[in-house]
Write an enzyme that holds these catalytic residues in place. Structure first.
Site, PDB file in Angstrom:
ATOM      1  N   GLU A   1       0.836  -1.212   0.000  1.00  0.00           N
ATOM      2  CA  GLU A   1       0.000   0.000   0.000  1.00  0.00           C
ATOM      3  C   GLU A   1       0.865   1.255   0.000  1.00  0.00           C
ATOM      4  O   GLU A   1       0.546   2.248  -0.653  1.00  0.00           O
ATOM      5  CB  GLU A   1      -0.934   0.015   1.221  1.00  0.00           C
ATOM      6  CG  GLU A   1      -1.951  -1.120   1.258  1.00  0.00           C
ATOM      7  CD  GLU A   1      -3.096  -0.962   0.255  1.00  0.00           C
ATOM      8  OE1 GLU A   1      -3.140   0.041  -0.472  1.00  0.00           O
ATOM      9  OE2 GLU A   1      -3.937  -1.880   0.193  1.00  0.00           O
TER      10      GLU A   1
ATOM     11  N   ASP B   1      -4.797  -9.504  -8.311  1.00  0.00           N
ATOM     12  CA  ASP B   1      -4.985  -8.436  -9.301  1.00  0.00           C
ATOM     13  C   ASP B   1      -3.754  -7.734  -9.876  1.00  0.00           C
ATOM     14  O   ASP B   1      -3.354  -7.966 -11.007  1.00  0.00           O
ATOM     15  CB  ASP B   1      -6.001  -7.411  -8.762  1.00  0.00           C
ATOM     16  CG  ASP B   1      -5.802  -7.043  -7.279  1.00  0.00           C
ATOM     17  OD1 ASP B   1      -4.678  -7.155  -6.791  1.00  0.00           O
ATOM     18  OD2 ASP B   1      -6.789  -6.639  -6.638  1.00  0.00           O
TER      19      ASP B   1
ATOM     20  N   GLU C   1     -19.790  -5.293  -4.103  1.00  0.00           N
ATOM     21  CA  GLU C   1     -18.384  -5.698  -3.934  1.00  0.00           C
ATOM     22  C   GLU C   1     -18.116  -7.154  -4.381  1.00  0.00           C
ATOM     23  O   GLU C   1     -17.180  -7.402  -5.115  1.00  0.00           O
ATOM     24  CB  GLU C   1     -18.042  -5.496  -2.449  1.00  0.00           C
ATOM     25  CG  GLU C   1     -16.638  -5.801  -2.037  1.00  0.00           C
ATOM     26  CD  GLU C   1     -15.629  -4.693  -2.287  1.00  0.00           C
ATOM     27  OE1 GLU C   1     -15.948  -3.701  -2.964  1.00  0.00           O
ATOM     28  OE2 GLU C   1     -14.494  -4.851  -1.842  1.00  0.00           O
TER      29      GLU C   1
ATOM     30  N   GLU D   1     -12.280   0.412  -9.970  1.00  0.00           N
ATOM     31  CA  GLU D   1     -11.860  -0.526 -11.026  1.00  0.00           C
ATOM     32  C   GLU D   1     -12.781  -0.526 -12.245  1.00  0.00           C
ATOM     33  O   GLU D   1     -12.322  -0.721 -13.373  1.00  0.00           O
ATOM     34  CB  GLU D   1     -11.748  -1.953 -10.474  1.00  0.00           C
ATOM     35  CG  GLU D   1     -10.645  -2.146  -9.439  1.00  0.00           C
ATOM     36  CD  GLU D   1     -10.987  -1.599  -8.054  1.00  0.00           C
ATOM     37  OE1 GLU D   1     -12.189  -1.366  -7.784  1.00  0.00           O
ATOM     38  OE2 GLU D   1     -10.061  -1.384  -7.250  1.00  0.00           O
TER      39      GLU D   1
END
Ligand SMILES: *[C@@H]1O[C@H](CO)[C@@H](O)[C@H](O)[C@H]1NC(C)=O
Ligand SMILES: *[C@@H]1O[C@H](CO)[C@@H](O)[C@H](O)[C@H]1NC(C)=O
Length: 591
Positions: A184, A320, A435, A494
């Site tokens: 992150e 991802d 989600e 996304e």
């Protein structure tokens, strides 16, 4: 959130981490009331004089030095094939509508930025309902650093200058966290600083990026040079010995490449590129030895450099950006490192064959979803036909990779995946995709076709719910979905990211229209008096979903940026000139 029918140890660990990661609610002691945060512009040094952090990470003695550094690939960058569509000049009416829409999005950004400035300046996030400050990414002004390039791109130059001055005061020598998430921090802080530096040339940003780079580099000081992805900051400061973990999410160890490579390219110091090249060569070497050759399992063992064990595979959550970065890194390295093309081709073929599926929908839509596949000891694969908001990036990934490597089949897969997410937005009650959900696959592969069959659909809904599930639970599921395990919409980017990339690649105005529909729904239901808020459940049968007091930094960094860019001139941050990292920070492609 889908639970697997056949658990493996690793899947259980992975899903526990996923839960902690996505369902964690922050204790109140992490928050300050609105009086606590300093106001924007206070104590800012002049832009050309960044203050140094209170601890110099470059002075930490290295226990496990590398013997020889992997150099950046050298040579004249290869010319990449054209990526963007050749856009015709706009007619005036189209232009006027487009500009009005773009400016509405900019206005929404400015409201959020003001809310952050007034209530949480220098802190990680502003809470959009209560107007408090929250630090959950280290207390290093995550929203500010993440939004720097958005300010620049939207032309908010005064705000940008003010923000750059504040960045000089961020102290990477201390943190509010016990454990720093290296991934992150890389994608948000390092990526945000580098991209804003490239756009503006502000030296403060580069010197702060180097500070972050020096800090993160210490997380790689382990016997086998694999990084510690959830990193004990104070032990590292104290110079204690470190060792990489045995259970590491593949996305967290496999998507540091763009930011570290870029830092090396800009500074000329190859140590950062070397650090990530060591990780990517493990991925490359073991790619064909996994339970699903071509893909890597969700959880890998960094301590033993074993990236083969584990039976759960997906392009979505926890995986991802590992996949996303393959073609993007190839472009960022000037097309001079063929390994990235090889592993991209291999991974995308395996993923298309095993994880993508066509769902059955009432309108027989020609769309794809990115699911998950489980492989058992006899190497039999079972598709878990999920859809995830986090998986919506995959459309943009296939389309962009298809352009970079001239594979039209991948561009088409990318379009269908993107249309799948647009479908899920459009067919959800409030116009926002939940989600995590399931749909009924036509068959196990993406080439299977089927006609809508209401009886089959109802059977699948029944299988996915306990017999005692109430009629009200079932009534929440729009036709086509078979269950909705996590109904939140948390301002994620996304879907608009892929719609934006596909628009720039194809020039299809239907995508811009879809983007506007998505925007209207999001703004209508997430807007608060201060900013925008995540939603608890977009499947409720009430008049509106309940808002949560959370606005993560990706809203201003990614979601609003992609919405703004799709309604901007196509040459603003052209995909022929820039690649975006997974936090929507554009890096220049070398030419
Ligand atoms: C992995 O398998 C693919 C497809 O069979 C092949 O093209 C590739 O060269 C293999 N890679 C390695 C490192 O053996
Ligand atoms: C593996 O999966 C296949 C297909 O689902 C199934 O037929 C087989 O029994 C499974 N084997 C084991 C050992 O679980």
């Amino acid at each position: 959130m889908a639970l697997l029918k056949r658990y493996t140890l690793y899947a259980v660990i992975a899903f526990s981490i996923f839960y902690l990661y996505h369902h964690f609610s922050f204790p109140s002691w992490l928050e300050n009331d609105r009086m606590g945060a300093p106001k924007a512009g206070q104590n800012a040094p002049p832009t050309d004089m960044p203050s140094r952090s209170s601890f110099d990470w470059s002075k930490v003695p290295i226990r496990y030095p590398v013997e020889s550094l992997n150099p950046l690939p050298t040579g004249k960058p290869r010319r990449l094939p054209r990526i963007q569509h050749s856009f015709e000049p706009e007619v005036v009416t189209t232009r006027n509508t487009r500009i009005a829409r773009r400016d509405e999005i900019k206005g929404a950004f400015q409201r959020c930025w003001e809310a952050y400035k007034n209530n949480a300046w220098m802190r990680d996030e502003v809470t959009p309902i209560s107007g408090r400050a929250r630090d959950n990414f280290g207390g290093w002004a995550a929203s500010l650093i993440d939004a720097l390039d958005t300010l620049w791109i939207m032309g908010l130059k005064d705000e940008f200058k003010n923000a750059v001055a504040a960045v000089g005061n961020v102290d990477f020598g201390k943190t509010s966290l016990e454990t720093v998430n290296v991934f992150e921090t890389t994608i948000r802080h390092l990526g945000g600083l580098l991209s804003a530096y490239e756009l503006s040339g502000e030296k403060t940003l580069l010197s702060k990026a180097i500070e972050v780079g020096e800090m993160l580099y210490v997380a790689f000081d382990t016997p086998n040079r694999m990084p510690i992805t959830r990193w004990d900051f104070s032990k590292a400061q104290a110079g204690e010995p470190q060792v990489a973990h045995e259970n590491v999410l593949e996305a967290e160890i496999g998507s540091l490449t763009m930011e570290f490579a870029r830092l090396s390219q800009i500074t000329g110091n190859t140590k950062w590129y070397d650090a990530v090249a060591r990780i990517m060569s493990v991925f490359a070497e073991q790619q064909n030895q996994t339970m699903l050759p071509g893909m890597w399992p969700l959880v890998v063992n960094a301590r033993d450099k074993n990236f083969k064990y584990g039976g759960a595979f997906t392009l979505a959550a926890m995986a991802d950006s590992l996949y996303e970065y393959l073609a993007k890194t190839y472009a960022l390295l000037g097309g001079l490192e063929p390994m990235y093309k090889e592993i991209y081709d291999n991974a995308m073929e395996a993923a298309a064959q095993h994880t993508l599926y066509r769902p059955m929908t009432p309108d027989n839509a020609d769309i794809l979803m990115a699911g998950m596949v489980n492989v058992n000891v006899t190497r039999s694969t079972t598709l878990d036909p999920q859809g995830q908001h986090l998986g919506c990036f995959a459309g943009g990934m296939y389309a962009l990779g298809g352009r970079i490597f001239e594979n039209q089949g991948h561009v088409e897969i990318g379009r269908k995946l993107t249309d799948g997410c647009v479908w899920a937005y459009r067919n959800s009650r409030f116009g926002m995709m939940p989600e995590v959900f399931h749909m009924r696959p036509c068959g196990p592969s993406m080439n299977d076709v089927c006609e809508w069959d209401e009886v089959e659909w109802m059977k699948d809904v029944a299988i996915r719910h306990p017999p005692e599930a109430s009629a009200s639970v079932l009534a929440k599921i729009p036709k086509g979905f078979t269950s909705i395990k996590d109904g939140r919409y948390i301002l994620r980017p996304e879907a608009i990211e892929s719609v934006f990339i596909l628009y720039r690649i194809t020039g299809d105005e239907k995508l811009r229209a879809a983007a506007w529909e998505m925007w209207l729904a999001i703004q209508k239901y997430t807007k608060t008096p201060l900013a925008n808020a995540a939603l608890l459940d977009v499947t409720v049968t009430n008049d509106a979903p309940t808002k949560m007091d959370s606005m993560e930094s990706f809203w201003m960094a990614e979601t609003l940026k992609y919405f703004y860019l799709i309604f901007s001139e196509p040459d603003l941050i052209s995909l022929d000139d820039y690649v975006f990292n997974t936090e929507a920070h554009p890096f220049k492609i070398p030419k």
